[in-house]
Design a protein around this motif. Structure first.
Motif, PDB file in Angstrom:
ATOM      1  N   LYS A  97       0.817  -1.205   0.000  1.00 57.94           N
ATOM      2  CA  LYS A  97       0.000   0.000   0.000  1.00 57.94           C
ATOM      3  C   LYS A  97       0.855   1.261   0.000  1.00 57.94           C
ATOM      4  O   LYS A  97       0.465   2.290  -0.555  1.00 57.94           O
ATOM      5  CB  LYS A  97      -0.917  -0.003   1.225  1.00 57.94           C
ATOM      6  CG  LYS A  97      -1.959  -1.107   1.195  1.00 57.94           C
ATOM      7  CD  LYS A  97      -2.851  -0.986  -0.025  1.00 57.94           C
ATOM      8  CE  LYS A  97      -3.926  -2.037  -0.054  1.00 57.94           C
ATOM      9  NZ  LYS A  97      -4.791  -1.914  -1.263  1.00 57.94           N
ATOM     10  N   GLU A  98       2.004   1.182   0.646  1.00 57.15           N
ATOM     11  CA  GLU A  98       2.876   2.347   0.727  1.00 57.15           C
ATOM     12  C   GLU A  98       4.286   1.897   1.061  1.00 57.15           C
ATOM     13  O   GLU A  98       4.487   1.017   1.903  1.00 57.15           O
ATOM     14  CB  GLU A  98       2.375   3.295   1.823  1.00 57.15           C
ATOM     15  CG  GLU A  98       2.864   4.721   1.693  1.00 57.15           C
ATOM     16  CD  GLU A  98       2.136   5.490   0.603  1.00 57.15           C
ATOM     17  OE1 GLU A  98       2.784   6.329  -0.043  1.00 57.15           O
ATOM     18  OE2 GLU A  98       0.934   5.235   0.383  1.00 57.15           O
ATOM     19  N   LYS A 100       8.761   1.385  -0.127  1.00 55.81           N
ATOM     20  CA  LYS A 100       9.685   0.898  -1.141  1.00 55.81           C
ATOM     21  C   LYS A 100      10.054  -0.560  -0.877  1.00 55.81           C
ATOM     22  O   LYS A 100      10.313  -0.947   0.262  1.00 55.81           O
ATOM     23  CB  LYS A 100      10.966   1.739  -1.166  1.00 55.81           C
ATOM     24  CG  LYS A 100      10.780   3.167  -1.649  1.00 55.81           C
ATOM     25  CD  LYS A 100      12.116   3.883  -1.733  1.00 55.81           C
ATOM     26  CE  LYS A 100      11.954   5.297  -2.279  1.00 55.81           C
ATOM     27  NZ  LYS A 100      13.264   5.999  -2.421  1.00 55.81           N
ATOM     28  N   THR A 129       8.900   1.773  -5.786  1.00 51.96           N
ATOM     29  CA  THR A 129       8.101   2.546  -4.840  1.00 51.96           C
ATOM     30  C   THR A 129       6.634   2.304  -5.138  1.00 51.96           C
ATOM     31  O   THR A 129       6.193   2.431  -6.290  1.00 51.96           O
ATOM     32  CB  THR A 129       8.413   4.041  -4.951  1.00 51.96           C
ATOM     33  OG1 THR A 129       9.807   4.248  -4.713  1.00 51.96           O
ATOM     34  CG2 THR A 129       7.608   4.837  -3.926  1.00 51.96           C
ATOM     35  N   ARG A 131       2.347   2.676  -4.216  1.00 46.84           N
ATOM     36  CA  ARG A 131       1.240   3.402  -3.603  1.00 46.84           C
ATOM     37  C   ARG A 131      -0.058   2.703  -4.001  1.00 46.84           C
ATOM     38  O   ARG A 131      -0.318   2.504  -5.184  1.00 46.84           O
ATOM     39  CB  ARG A 131       1.220   4.875  -4.031  1.00 46.84           C
ATOM     40  CG  ARG A 131       0.185   5.725  -3.280  1.00 46.84           C
ATOM     41  CD  ARG A 131       0.309   7.203  -3.626  1.00 46.84           C
ATOM     42  NE  ARG A 131       1.631   7.706  -3.270  1.00 46.84           N
ATOM     43  CZ  ARG A 131       2.448   8.284  -4.134  1.00 46.84           C
ATOM     44  NH1 ARG A 131       2.098   8.422  -5.401  1.00 46.84           N
ATOM     45  NH2 ARG A 131       3.628   8.727  -3.748  1.00 46.84           N
ATOM     46  N   ASP A 132      -0.808   2.267  -3.016  1.00 43.60           N
ATOM     47  CA  ASP A 132      -2.075   1.556  -3.255  1.00 43.60           C
ATOM     48  C   ASP A 132      -1.898   0.355  -4.179  1.00 43.60           C
ATOM     49  O   ASP A 132      -2.709   0.113  -5.073  1.00 43.60           O
ATOM     50  CB  ASP A 132      -3.122   2.511  -3.836  1.00 43.60           C
ATOM     51  CG  ASP A 132      -3.554   3.549  -2.809  1.00 43.60           C
ATOM     52  OD1 ASP A 132      -3.562   3.224  -1.607  1.00 43.60           O
ATOM     53  OD2 ASP A 132      -3.870   4.689  -3.208  1.00 43.60           O
ATOM     54  N   VAL A 136       4.753   3.328  -8.493  1.00 45.11           N
ATOM     55  CA  VAL A 136       4.728   4.729  -8.930  1.00 45.11           C
ATOM     56  C   VAL A 136       6.121   5.214  -9.307  1.00 45.11           C
ATOM     57  O   VAL A 136       6.267   6.281  -9.913  1.00 45.11           O
ATOM     58  CB  VAL A 136       4.132   5.637  -7.834  1.00 45.11           C
ATOM     59  CG1 VAL A 136       2.660   5.308  -7.619  1.00 45.11           C
ATOM     60  CG2 VAL A 136       4.899   5.521  -6.518  1.00 45.11           C
TER      61      VAL A 136
END
Length: 246
Positions: A97-98, A100, A129, A131-132, A136
């Motif tokens: 989800k968040e 590295k 990296t 995100r969700d 990204v």
């Protein structure tokens, strides 16, 4: 790893369960409960495991697997928040989800060993990296061992990873069996070689775990077919799981 898994499981009040393939009595009880849903399908597809699993997943209310399945290993590079999406295996599978993750061709016992391998060009140098669940940013300094198509696929959508948090890997498989798949959140904090785990949400009760309530439809279908086919050989399974650990 086993000692760490046992210690942390006791501290967090988790059922010490890695895989139903290794638990004869629990497996027999699960198969008995699944008979009413899957017995007729097994009679129809007993000679085609893949087809049986596909149809059984639908029968059990499952859906097609979400996300790109990255077939190598992923280790936290920074603090990360993950959601476990598949268990009953070593390593367990997560979506990030968040944070590295460092992607590696093989697993490592320590960050020091990993860094030595990277410095000696015996390992790829790739950090993603997230995100969700999506990549990204992809830092790809060297990509020799991991197939290029697997790396390129990371940018196509949500990614499912083989989660390898060093010495906590076996524990993370136990943890995954105690969580409601897709509806959990776990934070892993890194301080050098040390990793600490915090369960934010998704932990279920002991009885649900022992009843197989946290297993995915795919796992239930696979267990059912293999049990009926009498192709579950415990020693071989233990060796296969151990081969994925350092």
């Amino acid at each position: 790893m086993a000692e760490i898994a046992s210690k942390l499981s006791n501290e967090l009040n988790l059922v010490e369960l890695i895989s139903f393939y290794l638990e004869d009595e629990l497996l027999k009880s699960l198969i008995k409960r699944l008979d009413s849903s899957l017995e007729d399908l097994y009679r129809s597809f007993s000679n085609n495991r893949d087809r049986f699993i596909q149809v059984a997943i639908n029968r059990l209310g499952g859906k097609a697997e979400d996300g790109v399945q990255f077939p190598y290993y992923a280790t936290p590079e920074t603090d990360v928040a993950v959601t476990f999406v598949e268990n009953n295996s070593v390593p367990a599978k997560v979506m990030v989800k968040e944070g590295k993750m460092r992607l590696t061709f093989v697993p490592y016992e320590s960050y020091e060993g990993l860094e030595r391998a990277i410095a000696g060009q015996g390992e790829d140098d790739i950090v993603a990296t997230f995100r969700d669940g999506k990549v990204v940013n992809l830092e790809k300094k060297r990509n020799i061992f991991i197939e290029n198509k697997s790396v390129d696929a990371l940018l196509q959508g949500p990614v499912v990873l083989n989660f390898y948090p060093m010495k906590l890997t076996l524990f993370s498989s136990v943890l995954a069996m105690n969580l409601k798949l897709w509806e959990n959140r776990v934070v892993v904090k890194r301080n050098g070689e040390e990793l600490k785990v915090e369960i934010v949400e998704g932990k279920v009760g002991r009885e649900e775990v022992l009843a197989g309530g946290t297993l995915s439809p795919r796992s239930k279908a696979s267990l059912y077919y293999d049990f009926k086919k009498k192709t579950i050989f415990r020693n071989e399974i233990v060796e296969a799981l151990a081969s994925k650990l350092i």
